[in-house]
Design a protein around this motif. Structure first.
Motif: not given
Length: 1006
Positions: A521-523, A510-515
């Motif tokens: 957070w989002s996957t 998975t790649v997670q993003e944190y703004d």
């Protein structure tokens, strides 16, 4: 026996005068038998390496076993001033434990150990060295792999010094492969050496453990000439300063390195120094799996694993060349961890994930204000699902309808969940108060963590997949060994968290993003190549290409793990993966930095499973360069003999002023050294061929008009030659054949074509018969099938396969599979879930769009979708408990798990190296018959009921009751007596066990 034979012959000679011939014959027979017996006895004595021959059988000395007493076993106490410790002759025994206690008889006396020979199975068979008489004393080294064998040896052969007056050596080998073992010599108050059997390397005199070197020699072991190698002909020896003065253009202790070609040095290290104690700054730094970030001219070191406690934060002033320990002023701060990541944003350091000292993996995100030195636990929230890809945006009105909330609550109540457990689809802040309480030192960290894990486990068992708004596990995910980078995604600053390992989901793809601004957070829902999750990889962000380059790592491979050489690029804007040219050698726990168009990769663990590792080393000093523009790998010159340990893994790399700093790491010992690499210059090359084939630590390009070579500045490519016509050869046919899906076949740089059900290089070679045709050679006419060429797919857009099926197939655990709403786990594999797909309004299945999870108010089996009624979700058997959830040895060994005795942890068979990268597990099993399950409040030693069983456990000693019956108690301890296993302090309370009744290396006589 010889005397008895002589008497017999003497008597026979006089009593049987009348039968001389018969007597002579009898004498010859008996003499022959005697000689055979004597020869057999001598042969038996010779074969019994560590024992005595009795009736032609070997009776082993204490500490040895085997038909010829050739293998070590049990415990041995050594009290001589010097001796040799060995596992035995030939290859060591599998599934064995051996312990040696060196006892000088005096406290604060040094014991120096030298590795004369060492070859064990990398990362599995370990030799532990403790500075004291028990495993509760400070750990000095954990050796594994090949260090010294035959004609091979590492450039700097390790020595270990115990200064307490005692040293405990413990060797454990598992039940698989065995190698030639080790030979270690020791001497009390001995001096360092690099030559076997010669203190001070034969170039000095040893006085009280310190070498006094002969003229012209230096170094702690008198092993370095004052002017090494005669200054290599590139300098002059200055005997007054005890060093070489190099000619212009050359550098290094021996003037062997060419400045323009790029050169290495050890920061703050004087090779001719006779200091015997480590640099205090070096001791502070000793750690692995830490992180480093650069802020201005300062390198910050955060966390990491070490044998003994080290400051959690260190700062290195590059220009001032000094290290200082930093102590936070926060009351609430993170506990120690390793395998985490850190990034810098707006002058603050963000630390995410990692493994804590108790083996628990965390999802915490902490922020360190580098001005005030205060930590804060970042209150994070999960981004609400929007209409676009990735689940990172917000819906049009920012909230769901009242009807949708009611439907969601009804569904939650049906499944026995609280409405807040579903994954915070409205962007609700999660766990802020709970996480702060969890990490407040001394206030129930363990209890809160277990409570939260239980809560998450309840959620996993009761829901069909992951978050309602994400295509996979809910971000943030508890993970270790991941990689993080900050990228610009449009106007947003995003921290990408790529892959890693989870005790719940296994290897994450998975790649997670944190703004970093919105703090959400989002996957991510990715496209392109179907990727598999890895651990211990690197990721670097290249602003010029707007790509993240992900290299290497440890990959799940059936019941074990495999080190890979893969290089992938990830495009954050399109969220798309692409496979690039693989590296020459696989590796993990290495480092990578980007220097002017080159990705420089150093070190790492290159050893795969022993069955097919082909001699790859545990600790590598490989130095590679990946040319981003030309998509090609090149091997650079390894660091020369720097008279210091260079090969390592678990280190970090930082870039400052185009110089690369290699910091810390592990090679059996925790390293506190810093290596610095200075890239060379391109201007030295005078032809296009030289320019484009040279890699002096930076990318060189050729200016056609000016006929000059210069470093890559990302200028107009039309005026430059950037790639050589000669590139390293790759087997594209093999690379294409390994791609198992159309998407992966089309998303790479190998020139592959998808031919119906297989991936081939360049063009399809399969043919389908369609009808018949006539062939004639003028004599015979016959009909044969008419071949029709298979039309291949040339791009990802043309993939007609079910992309959802390929994505589900790539998920290797039940938990990870079912965290994806459109996948299900059946018959030990992940498949597309029946009755879990949605209409095209919410699910577009194509090569460019992987299905997104619909909003939760549309997931119920009565929800209306496009005027139709969706069928009920197909019922499925719940996932088995993960290995981490199996809290006893018996439960652990019921599945494909392994139980670590000293850690009291259960881990998956394929995640042993993930869980114990530095030998933290001293003994493990997969067999239920070896289990000894502890009850609440029990200690493992107390389970052993006899002295022999007790002393087979390196953590224990035997307290006899003094009755002479062999009855007693097994307790944690060492040679001096029982030890408190929590504090490691000797328990001198005579009520526990008196000194006369304590037995550590031998058992009392009955």
């Amino acid at each position: 026996m010889a005397a008895d034979l002589q008497k017999f012959l003497f008597k026979s000679k006089f009593l049987r005068k009348s039968e001389p011939l018969r007597t002579i014959a009898l004498v010859l027979v008996l003499l022959g038998c005697s000689l055979v017996c004597v020869e057999g006895q001598e042969e038996c004595n010779e074969l019994c390496k560590h024992g005595k021959c009795v009736d032609e059988q070997c009776i082993c000395d204490p500490g040895w076993k085997g038909p010829q007493c050739q293998w070590c076993e049990g415990r041995v106490r050594l009290m001589s001033n010097s001796s040799v410790i060995t596992d035995g002759s030939g290859n060591y025994s599998t599934d064995t434990q051996c312990t040696w206690l060196i006892d000088s008889g005096q406290v604060n006396t040094s014991i120096r150990l030298h590795l004369d020979h060492f070859a064990t199975e990398c990362s599995w068979d370990h030799l532990y060295v403790f500075d004291g008489d028990s495993i509760y004393d400070p750990l000095l080294a954990v050796f594994s792999g090949m260090v010294v064998q035959d004609n091979y040896h590492v450039p700097h052969i390790p020595e270990v010094v115990a200064r307490s007056g005692s040293a405990l050596l413990y060797f454990y080998s598992d039940a698989a492969y065995n190698l030639t073992g080790f030979k270690i010599s020791y001497r009390i108050n001995g001096c360092p050496r690099t030559v076997e059997g010669e203190e001070c390397s034969g170039h000095g005199v040893c006085l009280d453990g310190i070498c006094t070197c002969n003229a012209g020699w230096g170094g702690p072991a008198c092993s370095v000439r004052v002017c090494p190698e005669g200054c290599s002909g590139n300098g002059q020896c200055n005997p007054e300063e005890h060093r070489c003065q190099c000619h212009s253009g050359y550098t290094g202790a021996d003037c062997s390195q060419v400045v323009e070609a790029g050169w290495w040095e050890v920061v703050g290290h004087d090779i001719t120094s006779q200091l015997t104690h480590s640099n205090p700054a070096s001791t502070l730094l000793e750690r692995s799996s830490h992180t480093t970030v650069l802020i201005d001219d300062t390198v910050w070191v955060i966390g990491g694993y070490s044998f003994t406690e080290r400051p959690f934060i260190l700062k290195y002033d590059i220009y001032g060349d000094n290290w200082i320990a930093v102590y936070s002023t926060s009351i609430k701060k993170p506990v120690r961890r390793y395998g985490h990541t850190t990034v810098v944003y707006n002058g603050s350091i963000y630390m995410y994930g990692g493994m804590k000292a108790d083996g628990n993996i965390t999802r915490e995100l902490w922020c360190l204000d580098t001005q005030t030195l205060k930590w804060s636990l970042v209150p994070s929230k999960r981004a609400a699902r929007g209409g676009g890809r990735g689940g990172g945006g917000r819906s049009g009105n920012g909230r769901r309808s009242r009807q949708g909330r009611k439907e969601r609550n009804r569904r939650n109540n049906r499944n026995g969940k609280n409405k807040d457990d579903e994954g915070n689809v409205n962007g609700r802040e999660w766990g802020e108060e709970e996480e702060e309480q969890e990490n407040e030192e001394g206030k129930g960290n363990k209890e809160n963590e277990e409570e939260e894990e239980e809560k998450e486990g309840h959620q996993r068992k009761n829901r069909s997949g992951g978050c309602s708004h994400a295509p996979g596990p809910c971000a943030p995910i508890r993970c270790v060994g991941h990689a993080s980078v900050v990228v610009q995604k449009g106007k947003k600053n995003i921290m990408l968290v790529i892959f890693g390992h989870s005790s719940v989901y296994g290897y994450l793809n998975t790649v997670q993003e944190y703004d970093l601004d919105e703090r959400t957070w989002s996957t991510v829902e990715t496209r392109g190549a179907i990727v598999k999750g890895v651990y211990g990889h690197t990721a670097v962000w290249d602003p010029a290409t707007a790509l993240v380059y992900v290299h290497g790592g440890l990959l799940s491979h059936d019941s074990t793990s495999q080190v890979i050489a893969t290089l992938m690029t990830y495009e954050p804007v399109k969220q798309k993966w692409k496979l690039q040219s693989p590296a020459p050698v696989p590796r993990f726990l290495h480092s990578a930095v980007l220097v002017e168009g080159l990705m420089l990769v150093f070190g790492g663990n290159t050893h795969n499973d022993t069955a097919y590792s082909y001699g790859a080393k545990c600790y590598s000093a490989d130095f590679l360069a990946y040319d981003i523009i030309c998509n090609s790998w090149h091997t650079l010159r390894q660091p020369p003999n720097l008279y210091l340990d260079v090969a390592r893994y678990g280190h970090t790399a930082s870039l400052h002023d185009s110089k690369m700093y290699i910091i810390g790491g592990f090679n059996g010992k925790m390293l506190g050294s810093v290596l610095r690499y200075h890239p060379g210059e391109c201007k030295q090359f005078t032809s296009s061929e030289e320019c484009l084939n040279a890699f002096p630590g930076r990318k060189c390009v050729w200016i056609r008009i000016l006929q000059l070579c210069e470093s890559n500045k990302n200028n107009d490519k039309n005026a430059y030659d950037v790639c050589s016509n000669v590139t390293p050869a790759l087997n594209f046919t093999e690379l294409c054949s390994k791609q198992q899906s159309c998407l992966s076949c089309m998303s790479n740089t190998y020139g592959c074509t998808w031919c119906g059900s297989a991936c081939t290089h360049n063009k399809c070679v399969e043919y389908k018969p369609e009808g018949v045709m006539s062939l004639s050679n003028g004599l015979v006419n016959k009909e044969v099938p008419r071949p029709t060429k298979v039309v291949g797919v040339g791009s990802g857009d043309g993939c007609e396969e079910d992309s959802l099926r390929s994505h589900c197939k790539s998920l290797k655990t039940c938990q990870l599979c079912r965290a994806h709403q459109h996948c299900d786990w059946q018959e030990q594999m992940c498949v597309v879930a029946r009755n879990r797909t949605t209409s095209s309004e919410h699910l577009e299945v194509s090569g460019d769009n992987i299905p997104s999870t619909p909003p939760i108010d549309q997931q119920d089996h009565h929800s209306s979708i496009n005027g139709g009624t969706r069928n009920a979700l197909h019922p499925h058997k719940p996932c088995e408990a993960t290995c981490a959830e199996r809290l006893t040895c018996s439960k652990c060994t019921e599945s494909t798990c392994m139980w670590c005795f000293n850690q009291q942890r259960c881990v998956n068979n394929n995640s042993y190296l993930v869980s114990f990268p530095y030998g933290q597990c001293r003994e493990w099993t997969t067999e239920a018959k070896k289990c000894m399950d502890l009850k609440q409040g029990d200690r493992r030693c107390a389970l052993h009921k006899t002295c022999k069983e007790c002393q087979a456990d390196v953590a224990c000693g035997w307290c006899d009751d003094g009755s002479g019956t062999g009855i007693g108690r097994c307790m944690e301890g060492g040679q001096r007596g029982p030890v408190n296993p929590v504090t490691g302090v000797l328990n001198r309370n005579t009520d526990n066990c008196s000194a006369s009744n304590w037995f550590f290396t031998e058992c009392p006589c009955k």
